[in-house]
Design a protein around this motif. Structure first.
Motif, PDB file in Angstrom:
ATOM      1  N   TYR A  88      -0.367 -37.928   7.250  1.00 32.51           N
ATOM      2  CA  TYR A  88       0.472 -37.829   6.060  1.00 32.51           C
ATOM      3  C   TYR A  88       0.266 -36.511   5.306  1.00 32.51           C
ATOM      4  O   TYR A  88       0.643 -36.407   4.134  1.00 32.51           O
ATOM      5  CB  TYR A  88       0.215 -39.017   5.139  1.00 32.51           C
ATOM      6  N   SER A  89      -0.276 -35.515   5.985  1.00 30.27           N
ATOM      7  CA  SER A  89      -0.412 -34.193   5.380  1.00 30.27           C
ATOM      8  C   SER A  89       0.968 -33.547   5.276  1.00 30.27           C
ATOM      9  O   SER A  89       1.695 -33.441   6.272  1.00 30.27           O
ATOM     10  CB  SER A  89      -1.340 -33.310   6.222  1.00 30.27           C
ATOM     11  N   GLY A  90       1.313 -33.110   4.094  1.00 25.78           N
ATOM     12  CA  GLY A  90       2.642 -32.553   3.873  1.00 25.78           C
ATOM     13  C   GLY A  90       2.942 -31.347   4.736  1.00 25.78           C
ATOM     14  O   GLY A  90       4.094 -31.129   5.136  1.00 25.78           O
ATOM     15  N   SER A  91       1.913 -30.559   5.071  1.00 27.86           N
ATOM     16  CA  SER A  91       2.142 -29.342   5.852  1.00 27.86           C
ATOM     17  C   SER A  91       2.678 -29.628   7.247  1.00 27.86           C
ATOM     18  O   SER A  91       3.257 -28.748   7.885  1.00 27.86           O
ATOM     19  CB  SER A  91       0.841 -28.542   5.960  1.00 27.86           C
ATOM     20  N   LEU A  92       2.493 -30.858   7.739  1.00 36.66           N
ATOM     21  CA  LEU A  92       2.973 -31.216   9.080  1.00 36.66           C
ATOM     22  C   LEU A  92       4.468 -31.507   9.102  1.00 36.66           C
ATOM     23  O   LEU A  92       5.080 -31.541  10.176  1.00 36.66           O
ATOM     24  CB  LEU A  92       2.225 -32.441   9.609  1.00 36.66           C
TER      25      LEU A  92
END
Length: 438
Positions: free
Chosen positions: A46-50
């Motif tokens: 759930y890391s936004g950068s992904l």
């Protein structure tokens, strides 16, 4: 008893930044599986950068895997849509009305949810909709355009790039979509728009007051890509008045089936170029090859950086390329950096004229030529390059020949390569082949 903790794999100690980098290279299915390994990996999922960039492809041909694409598109937006910054929607071979209806319903849900949850989207691309095809029923087409216009209006403050290439809409529909970008303040500060083949074929867009009013609302354009059937003195004045401070690039396509006989004054181009000193213009001609037509368009006042002339294998004995190479293109000797010629010139040889043009263009870096040429043309060109009489860094040539057997020409090309190998390997992006045109 030994109460010590069991030894963990080195993967358990992988720093978050490294773990995110690993996840970056996984597709959705592998990411979902990896997220089941442990809590740390689940949090990484759930890391936004992904999830900042996304390309969603809707396949027109029926299959179970392609059907699931509609479901996964909505699932993705609901799960990760809030992180999106760059979204690209692709249609692959839409083939019937059932598909376009399903696509419209899916896009309605996708755009609706994205409009509610996302505040970061800066780039949107939906290419080759081809809304003028019969597979788009009127009611489905109208609903899709309504949903898209509503979404553009909601995103108008943050959107910086819009690509609707190949939409093929009517003049009124197209202006309504573009106006959606300026609804909130009656101005738009979007920096890049691609509306190549945006309007339906055969439309005289340059005559439209509605189009001029629409374009006057864009006040910070940096890059504009469109068709020549939009060009008029009025449009150039609008760009000069509202976007001269930012405008860097105009990409202009001129197709044989688009109206291109309008008169545009050189003074209009000169005024725009004077007020937009960073401006470069790139022309792409498809089957518009006759000298009279090109002379009406390629005015000396235009700061032309790139010209592409493509005949698309069509041959016309009444057409001759020589005046264009000797009289028209040399006018850009001080600005032209890229030249692409794809010609079926089986009725005239152009070796000398082409070489002289290349040598006269003092800033020419890129050359791509598909044409009937003598193989010795390459030796002459490379010799001039070795003597620093031109500054080409890319040479891509397809030498047409009327013979099926090309072994003799291929051997000559090989000998030429060996002669100039030191130059080619150290300074050039070089690719030259023969191609039978039988």
């Amino acid at each position: 008893d030994d109460d010590s903790e069991p030894e963990q794999s080195s993967w358990a100690h992988l720093p978050d930044v490294c773990l995110r980098h690993v996840f970056h290279w996984l597709d959705d299915r592998d990411r979902s599986r990896a997220a089941l390994v442990c809590k740390k990996w689940s949090w990484t999922m759930y890391s936004g950068s992904l999830w900042r960039s996304r390309t969603i492809t809707f396949y027109g041909r029926p299959s179970r895997a392609h059907t699931l694409e509609f479901q996964s598109a909505l699932w993705y937006v609901k799960k990760f849509g809030k992180y999106l910054q760059h979204l690209e929607i692709k249609l692959s071979s839409p083939y019937n009305t059932a598909f376009t209806q399903k696509f419209q319903v899916t896009m309605r849900g996708l755009l609706s949810h994205l409009g509610r949850c996302n505040s970061r989207l800066v780039s949107l691309s939906i290419k080759y909709l081809e809304l003028d095809r019969l597979i788009w029923k009127n009611v489905v087409r109208a609903q899709f355009l309504k949903n898209l216009a509503a979404f553009l209006k909601r995103m108008s403050k943050q959107l910086d790039y819009l690509n609707l290439k190949g939409a093929r809409v009517t003049l009124e529909e197209g202006c309504e979509l573009l106006n959606s970008l300026s609804c909130l303040a009656n101005k738009s500060f979007i920096s890049e728009i691609n509306i190549e083949d945006f309007f339906s074929l055969h439309l005289h867009v340059y005559r439209s007051t509605l189009f001029h009013q629409t374009m006057s609302k864009f006040h910070s354009l940096v890059i504009l890509t469109f068709n020549y059937n939009c060009i008029s003195d009025e449009l150039l004045d609008i760009l000069r008045e509202h976007s001269a401070h930012s405008l860097c690039t105009l990409n202009i396509k001129c197709h044989i089936h688009d109206p291109h006989g309008q008169v545009v004054w050189g003074m209009s181009w000169a005024n725009l170029a004077k007020n937009a000193p960073k401006l470069n213009v790139n022309f792409f001609f498809e089957r518009v090859m006759k000298h009279d037509s090109l002379a009406r368009i390629l005015l000396v006042e235009i700061p032309v950086r790139s010209i592409s002339l493509r005949s698309c294998y069509f041959s016309d004995p009444e057409w001759t390329m020589r005046p264009t190479l000797t009289n028209l293109l040399p006018a850009y000797w001080h600005v032209l950096q890229k030249l692409t010629l794809e010609l079926n010139n089986d009725h005239e040889l152009l070796d000398d004229e082409l070489l002289q043009l290349i040598l006269s263009c003092k800033r020419l870096l890129f050359l791509k030529v598909w044409a009937f040429l003598n193989v010795t043309f390459m030796e002459r060109l490379l010799q001039n390059r070795a003597e620093r009489k031109c500054i080409l860094t890319t040479i891509k040539v397809r030498i047409y020949t009327a013979r099926q057997e090309t072994s003799e020409e291929d051997q000559l090309l090989h000998d030429i390569y060996r002669k100039f190998k030191y130059l080619i390997d150290s300074e050039l992006n070089y690719f030259v082949i023969t191609y039978p045109m039988v």
